[in-house]
Design an enzyme around this catalytic site. Structure first.
Site, PDB file in Angstrom:
ATOM      1  CG  HIS A 153     -54.210   7.463  74.433  1.00  0.00           C
ATOM      2  ND1 HIS A 153     -55.298   8.396  74.205  1.00  0.00           N
ATOM      3  CD2 HIS A 153     -53.064   7.481  73.668  1.00  0.00           C
ATOM      4  CE1 HIS A 153     -54.690   9.243  73.365  1.00  0.00           C
ATOM      5  NE2 HIS A 153     -53.367   8.688  73.053  1.00  0.00           N
ATOM      6  CG  HIS A 210     -61.891  14.650  77.047  1.00  0.00           C
ATOM      7  ND1 HIS A 210     -61.007  15.830  76.939  1.00  0.00           N
ATOM      8  CD2 HIS A 210     -61.703  13.813  76.033  1.00  0.00           C
ATOM      9  CE1 HIS A 210     -60.091  15.410  76.039  1.00  0.00           C
ATOM     10  NE2 HIS A 210     -60.484  14.345  75.464  1.00  0.00           N
ATOM     11  CG  ASP A 254     -63.390   7.119  72.996  1.00  0.00           C
ATOM     12  OD1 ASP A 254     -62.925   6.920  71.999  1.00  0.00           O
ATOM     13  OD2 ASP A 254     -62.539   7.783  74.054  1.00  0.00           O
TER      14      ASP A 254
END
Length: 456
Positions: free
Chosen positions: A283, A334, A393
């Site tokens: 996560h 994702h 990210d």
């Protein structure tokens, strides 16, 4: 090194034996999940999340209906109905910091007027004060290698300083939430300094937050020995906080907040549970992996501009022959977005500007090349049910390295941002439902006859 009250031994053979017994009697036949139509991970076969609740806090759009069929589209993210691109343009274009304004929007559902915003900022500034001796007794006396652990412990300890910790009235929960939003940066940064001093043998210093500073400015001010930072550095960090502040009620930590809140527990326990969820590498820790992967890549590739050499490295990643041999290209893909992640698009522009200020344009070009090549390589090497694109990210890790932020703070920075979303979801759960969340689990084990102790 600090003294330990515990003598940590290697895992004993007996524990290993019992662990094997646990594994043997915990294995469930994967075919049973198909037989009983169980949506593992609360996601269907196409990866779409099972509808488990309703929310007005944020919306993620990754597909649209065309001619009666759902087709992937450019990713969109809405905070309280406002497109994230419009929100970012609204404050970046005016050279303002946006995290406090976005926090206001997430909590209260509307954009603040100038008067409301000044009141809100003053309230947060007033709450940026840890209890007397908290730093000494809680942070300094028990430093941890993992700042997420320190953050969770600090949150749970704040329960003891609250005169009404179990009061679930909305004004009290809002007060607790605002205090946590204000205090997260202090607990995280101070915990890092304690770890750096007591565990790593570095220097230790504490800077008090500045009332006039934004959250992003205060983080850089408290973190750096000389408290200095450029305007662009603070703007980039502020944008990262905005883009991590909220992402729907279905992400693991926000859903955890809903689940734990539905039990009627206190704010500190609910937020500690959310922190525990975010700590998990599936996560909250992906940006660290992205940075580590690129460090390995830069050492392994002789010419960063050679597409063939870069592509060969990506193939090695997928074949588990490079970096951590996980078979993953970190920062790509994702759970919801397929064509694009709007947060990555916004952060890419900002990171490009920062790379120029830091004279790291070559690295930015390498990131851009990976973003372009990775989906092609993944499509060639893997069977995938939806498109793959760079996620937030992918660029946040690069931004943090250019800001000289320690990797130990990457996931805590995520938490510092997401506490705004968690607080909004907690209050939404308290306002709208009075029913504990309890999904069904089906037992697939046959019943057994009891065997007396002496006959086993």
């Amino acid at each position: 090194m600090r003294d330990s009250h515990y003598n940590f031994e290697d895992v004993t053979p007996d524990v290993v034996e019992f662990a094997e017994l646990c594994k043997k009697n915990s294995n469930i036949d994967p075919e049973l999940y198909t037989k009983y139509d169980v949506k593992r991970g609360l996601r269907d076969i196409n990866g779409k999340g099972v509808l488990a609740g309703l929310t007005e806090i944020s919306e993620i759009v990754s597909s649209k209906t065309v001619d009666g069929k759902s087709v992937p589209c450019e990713g969109e993210l809405y905070y309280r109905g406002y497109n994230i691109n419009d929100l970012v343009d609204g404050f970046v274009g005016k050279r303002r910091f946006g995290f406090e304004e976005i926090t206001y929007l997430l909590l209260f559902g509307e954009l603040p007027s100038e008067v409301q915003f000044e009141k809100f900022k003053a309230l947060l500034a007033d709450y940026r004060k840890l209890p007397t001796t908290f730093v000494r007794d809680i942070i300094m006396k028990s430093p941890s290698n993992d700042i997420m652990n320190s953050l969770a412990r600090g949150v749970l300890t704040l329960y003891s300083y609250d005169e009404a910790p179990n009061d679930l009235s909305l004004p009290n929960v809002l007060r607790q939430s605002l205090e946590l939003i204000a205090l997260f940066p202090l607990i995280a940064v101070y915990s890092y300094h304690a770890k750096n001093y007591y565990i790593d043998g570095g220097s230790f210093f504490i800077h008090q937050p500045v009332a006039e500073y934004s959250t992003a400015e205060n983080i850089l001010h408290m973190l750096r020995p000389d408290s200095s930072f450029t305007e662009l550095e603070a703007i980039i960090l502020d944008l990262a906080l905005v883009l991590h502040a909220e992402h729907g009620g279905g992400n693991n930590s926000s859903f955890t907040t809903h689940v734990v809140t539905s039990s009627g527990t206190d704010t500190y326990s609910a937020i500690a549970a959310a922190l525990s969820s975010l700590k998990g590498p599936k996560h909250g820790g992906a940006n660290i992996k992205v940075s580590m992967m690129f460090e390995d890549m830069k050492q392994s590739i002789s010419d960063w501009a050679d597409e063939d050499e870069v592509k060969a490295y990506l193939v090695k990643l997928l074949h588990k022959e490079a970096f951590d041999r996980s078979g993953l290209i970190y920062g790509m893909g994702h759970a919801v977005y397929s064509i694009s992640d709007p947060r990555a698009n916004l952060l890419r522009k900002a990171v490009k500007s920062l790379s120029a200020e830091k004279h790291r344009e070559k690295e930015f070009e390498l990131y851009s090349m990976i973003e372009r090549l990775a989906p092609i390589v993944i499509a060639e090497e893997r069977k995938i049910y939806k498109g793959v694109s760079a996620n937030v990210d992918f660029y946040s890790g690069f931004a943090y390295t250019m800001l000289d932020l320690p990797p130990e703070l990457y996931t805590p920075l995520f938490a510092i941002a997401r506490i705004s979303g968690w607080s909004a979801h907690r209050m939404e759960e308290l306002v709208n439902t009075n029913k504990i969340i309890r999904p069904a689990y089906k037992s697939v084990l046959d019943h057994k006859n009891y065997v007396p102790f002496e006959l086993r």
